[in-house]
Design an enzyme around this catalytic site. Structure first.
Site, PDB file in Angstrom:
ATOM      1  CD  GLU A  49      -3.196  -1.004   1.983  1.00 22.75           C
ATOM      2  OE1 GLU A  49      -3.071  -0.333   3.016  1.00 22.75           O
ATOM      3  OE2 GLU A  49      -4.236  -1.625   1.707  1.00 22.75           O
ATOM      4  CD  GLU A  95      -3.927  -6.172   2.165  1.00 18.46           C
ATOM      5  OE1 GLU A  95      -4.748  -5.490   2.789  1.00 18.46           O
ATOM      6  OE2 GLU A  95      -2.701  -6.002   2.218  1.00 18.46           O
TER       7      GLU A  95
HETATM    8  C1  BGP Z   1      -4.518  -3.012   4.673  1.00 18.39           C
HETATM    9  C2  BGP Z   1      -3.199  -3.556   5.101  1.00 18.39           C
HETATM   10  C3  BGP Z   1      -3.244  -4.839   5.846  1.00 18.39           C
HETATM   11  C4  BGP Z   1      -4.516  -5.118   6.617  1.00 18.39           C
HETATM   12  C5  BGP Z   1      -5.765  -4.559   5.991  1.00 18.39           C
HETATM   13  C6  BGP Z   1      -7.000  -4.556   6.872  1.00 18.39           C
HETATM   14  O1  BGP Z   1      -4.448  -1.629   4.664  1.00 18.39           O
HETATM   15  O2  BGP Z   1      -2.364  -3.768   3.996  1.00 18.39           O
HETATM   16  O3  BGP Z   1      -2.051  -4.950   6.564  1.00 18.39           O
HETATM   17  O4  BGP Z   1      -4.411  -5.012   7.949  1.00 18.39           O
HETATM   18  O5  BGP Z   1      -5.578  -3.259   5.524  1.00 18.39           O
HETATM   19  O6  BGP Z   1      -6.987  -3.450   7.736  1.00 18.39           O
HETATM   20  P1  BGP Z   1      -7.301  -3.602   9.277  1.00 18.39           P
HETATM   21  O7  BGP Z   1      -6.343  -4.599   9.780  1.00 18.39           O
HETATM   22  O8  BGP Z   1      -7.102  -2.259   9.868  1.00 18.39           O
HETATM   23  O9  BGP Z   1      -8.713  -4.051   9.332  1.00 18.39           O
END
Ligand code: BGP
Length: 468
Positions: free
Chosen positions: A175, A364
């Site tokens: 990201e 993701e």
């Molecule tokens: C993205 C990241 C991840 C992951 C995901 C979900 O931004 O790449 O590392 O954590 O988000 O976010 P969260 O864990 O805050 O729900």
């Protein structure tokens, strides 16, 4: 087009949220290791060193370090074709600026990759997923400093040479576009602004250094082994204009510009007019060193990996101020107020493919939710199945109806891991439940949720989502 026979179905994780063993076998501290835990609704507190009486979720994660065999066996049971994980940078270089890597750290990932390959699961590796060595931040000022480019290149050199027979797909920075979108780009770039700094200039500088480092990694990977594929990774914020007022159409463009800023440099190999327009909007100046332009041009990525969770809406009632909201009246939201918009994934795939014509990898996507264990020990997470099924259907439409080239789909957190945004455990994404709470208590025992059996069938059928 149809969904490829060798489509890469799997799940995605990050070392700082999953691995634990934060000081084991010679590992140094990463920036995640000084970030405090669950603070319901309060931003996570960042420290400059580890305080004895504070809880830091990355220290144990859900202990993949000691459970990798058990977890990988469960991923294999679901039929995973691939598994996305990150290498914890300070496990290989505890401070980040050493010449010689930590052999024990390298050996750990050898074991993990071998275990995955034993089941025919391809590792997809993120090189930097919020795990910059803390020492590089404290001693060198993190990505403000061009020395980080050299340290990163050396780290890449070591891991590419060591693992190129085992790992074909690599992602440089997780990201990366959040460097510009976040108020403080701590996770992405290890940056906390100093009083005398202009945040806009810092963002532009660290982004440039990271993109040069990423391009150098692409060049290096291709030199070491031409079969390696290196991708960029950004968060795709599908955005709709709030109304058909022309100001809102422009507002949407302005909201997307900081994201295409990275996409254009990493995929096209140069700062496009979108990038220069973005610099003007920010009032920031970019200065490059000699040779940077050639590096960016040569180090274009092979594919685009991106995360997609929700969409937003943009407006500008007065034609000046940019307002971005999540409250789309046509969409429902999850417990963390994230709108649920499967069509937004189809839009993302189309927009990215139209713009860059590079293979896409959805690395993701998923639903963070609070799960309950029933008396009989089962977890009936139909809401998760519904979320994922609708997004997979949208993905299939992008492939089959819109002819977008997609390599694979790895949903976020196939096993419950620590949330990056809040540090909570109760925000669960997994098909596998882990017994651990927000205070770090629990047995770490793994339980299979209803979605586990559902995702297994999705993979078995190469993308069917409804079963009798
Ligand atoms: C993205 C990241 C991840 C992951 C995901 C979900 O931004 O790449 O590392 O954590 O988000 O976010 P969260 O864990 O805050 O729900």
């Amino acid at each position: 087009m149809k969904i490829r026979d060798n489509f890469l179905w799997g799940g995605a994780t990050a070392a700082n949220q999953y691995e634990g063993a934060y000081l084991e076998d010679g590992k140094g501290l990463s920036i995640a290791d000084v970030e405090m835990g669950a603070r319901h609704g309060v931003p996570r507190e960042i420290h400059s060193y580890v305080h004895e009486d504070c809880y830091y979720p990355s220290h144990e994660g859900v202990d993949f370090y000691h459970h990798y065999k058990e977890d990988i066996a469960l991923f294999a049971k679901m039929g995973f074709k691939c598994f996305r994980m990150s290498i914890n940078w300070p496990r290989i270089f505890p401070h980040g600026d050493e010449k010689t890597p930590n052999e024990k750290g390298l050996a750990f990932y050898d074991q993990v990759f071998d275990e995955l390959l034993k089941y025919g699961i391809q590792p997809i590796v993120t090189i930097s997923h919020y795990e910059t060595p803390l020492y590089l931040v404290q001693k060198y000022g993190s990505w403000r400093n061009r020395k980080l480019i050299d340290f990163f290149e050396h780290y890449c050199d070591v891991i590419f040479r060591r693992y190129h027979h085992k790992v074909k797909y690599w992602l440089t920075f997780n990201e990366i576009n959040e460097t510009m979108n976040q108020k403080q780009p701590y996770h992405q770039a290890g940056i906390i602004y100093q009083d005398n700094e202009n945040p806009a200039d810092v963002k532009v500088l660290v982004s440039h250094n990271m993109m040069v480092a990423s391009a150098k990694a692409v060049i290096l990977a291709h030199r070491i082994d031409p079969t390696l594929k290196v991708g960029c990774m950004f968060q795709y914020p599908t955005t709709y204009p709030k109304t058909c007022h022309p100001n809102d159409i422009l507002a949407r463009r302005y909201h997307m510009m900081p994201n295409f800023y990275y996409g254009d440099v990493m995929c096209k190999g140069y700062y496009s007019n979108t990038c220069t327009a973005q610099l003007k909007r920010m009032g920031a100046t970019l200065s490059m060193e000699e040779g940077d332009k050639d590096i960016l041009k040569e180090g274009k990525v092979d594919f685009i990996a991106f995360s997609y969770y929700f969409s937003s809406i943009a407006s500008s009632p007065d034609g000046k101020e940019l307002i971005v909201e999540r409250s789309n009246p046509y969409l429902q939201r999850n417990d963390w107020d994230w709108p649920i918009d499967p069509t937004g994934l189809r839009v993302a795939l189309n927009e990215l493919y139209d713009r860059y014509q590079l293979p896409l990898f959805v690395v993701e996507n998923g639903l963070g939710a609070i799960d309950h264990i029933e008396e009989d020990g089962s977890i009936q997470d139909d809401y998760r199945i519904e979320y994922l099924a609708s997004h997979i259907e949208a993905l299939k439409k992008a492939i089959e109806e819109d002819d977008v080239d997609v390599i694979g789909y790895t949903c976020w957190g196939p096993i419950d891991i620590v949330s990056v945004g809040t540090g909570e455990m109760r925000k669960r994404y997994g098909f596998i439940y882990v017994d651990k709470d927000d205070e770090g208590k629990g047995t770490l025992k793994r339980y299979l949720k209803k979605s586990f059996y559902w995702y297994k069938k999705v993979i078995e059928t190469n993308g069917q989502t409804k079963f009798d």
